[in-house]
Structures are given as structure tokens and as C-alpha cells.
Design a protein around this motif. Sequence first.
Motif, PDB file in Angstrom:
ATOM      1  N   GLU A 218    -110.252 -57.179 -87.461  1.00  0.00           N
ATOM      2  CA  GLU A 218    -111.207 -56.850 -88.501  1.00  0.00           C
ATOM      3  C   GLU A 218    -112.461 -57.704 -88.363  1.00  0.00           C
ATOM      4  O   GLU A 218    -112.424 -58.817 -87.835  1.00  0.00           O
ATOM      5  CB  GLU A 218    -110.576 -57.049 -89.886  1.00  0.00           C
ATOM      6  CG  GLU A 218    -110.048 -58.440 -90.132  1.00  0.00           C
ATOM      7  CD  GLU A 218    -109.363 -58.578 -91.470  1.00  0.00           C
ATOM      8  OE1 GLU A 218    -109.056 -57.539 -92.087  1.00  0.00           O
ATOM      9  OE2 GLU A 218    -109.148 -59.725 -91.915  1.00  0.00           O
TER      10      GLU A 218
ATOM     11  N   LYS B 251    -117.703 -46.924 -92.382  1.00  0.00           N
ATOM     12  CA  LYS B 251    -116.378 -47.143 -91.805  1.00  0.00           C
ATOM     13  C   LYS B 251    -115.696 -45.825 -91.450  1.00  0.00           C
ATOM     14  O   LYS B 251    -115.222 -45.639 -90.319  1.00  0.00           O
ATOM     15  CB  LYS B 251    -115.514 -47.936 -92.781  1.00  0.00           C
ATOM     16  CG  LYS B 251    -114.072 -48.097 -92.318  1.00  0.00           C
ATOM     17  CD  LYS B 251    -113.226 -48.839 -93.343  1.00  0.00           C
ATOM     18  CE  LYS B 251    -111.772 -48.920 -92.894  1.00  0.00           C
ATOM     19  NZ  LYS B 251    -110.926 -49.656 -93.857  1.00  0.00           N
ATOM     20  N   TYR B 252    -115.645 -44.909 -92.416  1.00  0.00           N
ATOM     21  CA  TYR B 252    -114.933 -43.660 -92.163  1.00  0.00           C
ATOM     22  C   TYR B 252    -115.761 -42.710 -91.304  1.00  0.00           C
ATOM     23  O   TYR B 252    -115.198 -41.863 -90.605  1.00  0.00           O
ATOM     24  CB  TYR B 252    -114.525 -43.017 -93.490  1.00  0.00           C
ATOM     25  CG  TYR B 252    -113.439 -43.806 -94.181  1.00  0.00           C
ATOM     26  CD1 TYR B 252    -112.118 -43.682 -93.784  1.00  0.00           C
ATOM     27  CD2 TYR B 252    -113.742 -44.710 -95.196  1.00  0.00           C
ATOM     28  CE1 TYR B 252    -111.114 -44.422 -94.387  1.00  0.00           C
ATOM     29  CE2 TYR B 252    -112.752 -45.459 -95.804  1.00  0.00           C
ATOM     30  CZ  TYR B 252    -111.441 -45.313 -95.400  1.00  0.00           C
ATOM     31  OH  TYR B 252    -110.455 -46.064 -95.990  1.00  0.00           O
TER      32      TYR B 252
ATOM     33  N   SER C 222    -114.614 -42.044 -99.195  1.00  0.00           N
ATOM     34  CA  SER C 222    -115.712 -42.906 -99.633  1.00  0.00           C
ATOM     35  C   SER C 222    -115.883 -42.880-101.143  1.00  0.00           C
ATOM     36  O   SER C 222    -116.111 -43.925-101.772  1.00  0.00           O
ATOM     37  CB  SER C 222    -117.014 -42.478 -98.946  1.00  0.00           C
ATOM     38  OG  SER C 222    -116.918 -42.614 -97.550  1.00  0.00           O
TER      39      SER C 222
ATOM     40  N   PHE D 192    -114.346 -54.681 -91.945  1.00  0.00           N
ATOM     41  CA  PHE D 192    -114.358 -53.431 -91.180  1.00  0.00           C
ATOM     42  C   PHE D 192    -113.269 -53.465 -90.117  1.00  0.00           C
ATOM     43  O   PHE D 192    -113.117 -54.454 -89.396  1.00  0.00           O
ATOM     44  CB  PHE D 192    -115.718 -53.243 -90.510  1.00  0.00           C
ATOM     45  CG  PHE D 192    -115.790 -52.047 -89.607  1.00  0.00           C
ATOM     46  CD1 PHE D 192    -116.094 -50.796 -90.115  1.00  0.00           C
ATOM     47  CD2 PHE D 192    -115.535 -52.178 -88.249  1.00  0.00           C
ATOM     48  CE1 PHE D 192    -116.151 -49.683 -89.283  1.00  0.00           C
ATOM     49  CE2 PHE D 192    -115.592 -51.071 -87.408  1.00  0.00           C
ATOM     50  CZ  PHE D 192    -115.893 -49.827 -87.925  1.00  0.00           C
ATOM     51  N   ASP D 193    -112.495 -52.397 -90.019  1.00  0.00           N
ATOM     52  CA  ASP D 193    -111.529 -52.258 -88.935  1.00  0.00           C
ATOM     53  C   ASP D 193    -111.360 -50.772 -88.630  1.00  0.00           C
ATOM     54  O   ASP D 193    -111.866 -49.920 -89.353  1.00  0.00           O
ATOM     55  CB  ASP D 193    -110.184 -52.903 -89.301  1.00  0.00           C
ATOM     56  CG  ASP D 193    -109.506 -52.222 -90.480  1.00  0.00           C
ATOM     57  OD1 ASP D 193    -109.125 -51.037 -90.353  1.00  0.00           O
ATOM     58  OD2 ASP D 193    -109.333 -52.874 -91.539  1.00  0.00           O
ATOM     59  N   LEU D 194    -110.651 -50.492 -87.551  1.00  0.00           N
ATOM     60  CA  LEU D 194    -110.436 -49.114 -87.112  1.00  0.00           C
ATOM     61  C   LEU D 194    -108.982 -48.678 -87.300  1.00  0.00           C
ATOM     62  O   LEU D 194    -108.490 -47.812 -86.592  1.00  0.00           O
ATOM     63  CB  LEU D 194    -110.846 -48.960 -85.648  1.00  0.00           C
ATOM     64  CG  LEU D 194    -112.346 -49.081 -85.367  1.00  0.00           C
ATOM     65  CD1 LEU D 194    -112.599 -49.117 -83.859  1.00  0.00           C
ATOM     66  CD2 LEU D 194    -113.120 -47.932 -86.010  1.00  0.00           C
TER      67      LEU D 194
ATOM     68  N   PHE E 138    -120.620 -48.915 -97.273  1.00  0.00           N
ATOM     69  CA  PHE E 138    -119.647 -49.482 -96.343  1.00  0.00           C
ATOM     70  C   PHE E 138    -118.578 -48.446 -95.992  1.00  0.00           C
ATOM     71  O   PHE E 138    -118.214 -48.275 -94.822  1.00  0.00           O
ATOM     72  CB  PHE E 138    -118.993 -50.719 -96.945  1.00  0.00           C
ATOM     73  CG  PHE E 138    -117.819 -51.227 -96.145  1.00  0.00           C
ATOM     74  CD1 PHE E 138    -118.022 -51.999 -95.011  1.00  0.00           C
ATOM     75  CD2 PHE E 138    -116.521 -50.923 -96.528  1.00  0.00           C
ATOM     76  CE1 PHE E 138    -116.939 -52.459 -94.259  1.00  0.00           C
ATOM     77  CE2 PHE E 138    -115.437 -51.371 -95.784  1.00  0.00           C
ATOM     78  CZ  PHE E 138    -115.641 -52.143 -94.653  1.00  0.00           C
ATOM     79  N   ASN E 139    -118.060 -47.754 -97.000  1.00  0.00           N
ATOM     80  CA  ASN E 139    -117.023 -46.754 -96.757  1.00  0.00           C
ATOM     81  C   ASN E 139    -117.555 -45.583 -95.929  1.00  0.00           C
ATOM     82  O   ASN E 139    -116.863 -45.078 -95.041  1.00  0.00           O
ATOM     83  CB  ASN E 139    -116.467 -46.235 -98.088  1.00  0.00           C
ATOM     84  CG  ASN E 139    -115.641 -47.272 -98.815  1.00  0.00           C
ATOM     85  OD1 ASN E 139    -115.035 -48.155 -98.202  1.00  0.00           O
ATOM     86  ND2 ASN E 139    -115.629 -47.197-100.132  1.00  0.00           N
TER      87      ASN E 139
ATOM     88  N   ALA F 249    -118.634 -57.340 -92.682  1.00  0.00           N
ATOM     89  CA  ALA F 249    -119.829 -56.489 -92.769  1.00  0.00           C
ATOM     90  C   ALA F 249    -120.923 -57.262 -93.486  1.00  0.00           C
ATOM     91  O   ALA F 249    -120.634 -58.082 -94.365  1.00  0.00           O
ATOM     92  CB  ALA F 249    -119.506 -55.196 -93.509  1.00  0.00           C
TER      93      ALA F 249
ATOM     94  N   THR G   6    -114.976 -43.941 -87.792  1.00  0.00           N
ATOM     95  CA  THR G   6    -113.601 -43.536 -87.483  1.00  0.00           C
ATOM     96  C   THR G   6    -113.521 -42.043 -87.186  1.00  0.00           C
ATOM     97  O   THR G   6    -112.844 -41.619 -86.239  1.00  0.00           O
ATOM     98  CB  THR G   6    -112.675 -43.879 -88.658  1.00  0.00           C
ATOM     99  OG1 THR G   6    -112.732 -45.295 -88.919  1.00  0.00           O
ATOM    100  CG2 THR G   6    -111.242 -43.489 -88.357  1.00  0.00           C
TER     101      THR G   6
END
Length: 211
Positions: A36, A185-186, A130, A48-50, A181-182, A39, A189
Motif C-alpha cells: 500500500e 483507486k477504482y 466510490s 492506495f493499493d491494488l 481518492f476512491n 495518497a 483498478t
Amino acid sequence: MKDDNMPLAYCRRFSLHSLVLTGMLGAIGALLMVLEFPAPFVPPFVKFDLSELPVVLGGCMVGPGAGAFAAAVKVTLNFLFNGTTTMGVGELANLWGSLCYVVPAALFYGRRRTKRAAAQALLWGTLCASSLIVLGNFFVFFPAYARLLGLKMETVIGMGHAVNAAVTDLYTLMVYALLPFNLFKYGVTSLLAFVMYKRLRRFLRFSGEER
């Protein structure tokens, strides 16, 4: 990706092979949770991670139930091996986010399995996650986090304000920090999942109709 009209069979199919596959993907997700990164515009405890990548891949390959199972495996393994620094609140919030992402995406993709539908499904999953994560954080997870760790909400908001001047209260923390952020991130991904999906199916020699 190829069109078919088998959404009901898609939702019901959960063989032993599927169970092993989604369990494996969930375990990979648990490993990715360790990798992770901070941000720049959210509080330091938001990373943040995948880890959602193998979860959504499993959901799209097998179905929403499989995706939910992979999400549960991911969070459970991470909790067992790494423990918690948030009294379990962070883990529950992570599971909520995973479910809000993978279930809508997998359900949408299961209705019509084409390349265009895949892109739309991942976009739908990104938007659902999100927005629903923001609601969950606003009403449940952030208040619980502050209460269980003995923090005042002003302290939590202060963490956000220190890295994002637009954050002045819980509402602005959600809108100007957590929501973008969401989406990032998504969104990242989903882009990776769209690129990797077909190659991963071929590598795993997954049975069933071609996507």
C-alpha cells in the motif's frame, strides 16, 4: 469478448474449480493489501493499493457470489496475518468497499458479456464503490473509527486538513478527499482489470463461454 444470453447460469455457476480459483484470487488480494502507498490528499490512514484487482477479476470470471467470496478471503487473510490497527473498522470498511465494487460490476457484466459491456460494468462498479464507500464512511466507519480509538472527530478531520486544505469538516473530508481518492483507486483498478481479463482467462484455461 463474445455475447451470450446466459446470465442466470452465470450467476449460479460456482463449482469446486471456481471456489479454488476465487480463493486463490482472494489470497493474492490479501498480499496486495500489504503493498500500500500513501495518497497526497487524504488522511495518512487511507492508503492506495491494488487488492481489488484480483477480486473483480474473479467476480467477472465466475459471478458476483464468487467476487464476494474472494473479497471475504482477502480481508480475512489480511486480518489473520497482519492484525489490525483500527480495531477491525478498517477491515470492515475494506470489505464494504470490495463488495460495493465487485458485486455491481459482476452483475452488470453477467447480463451481456461483450467487450463494451465489460467497460461499462467496470465503470458502473467504480461509480457504485466510490459513492457507497463515502456514505459508509460518513455514517458508519469514520465515527466508529474515532469512537473505538478514543479520538475526537475534530482530530480525524485535522488529519485530513493537514494534507488537504479543502477539508474543514466530515462532509468536506468525504467530498474533497475520499470521493476523488476512491474514483482514482477504482478507476485505476478497472483499467488494469479491463486490460488483464481476457489474458488471465486464457492463462488459467477457465472453462465456460468465451468472453
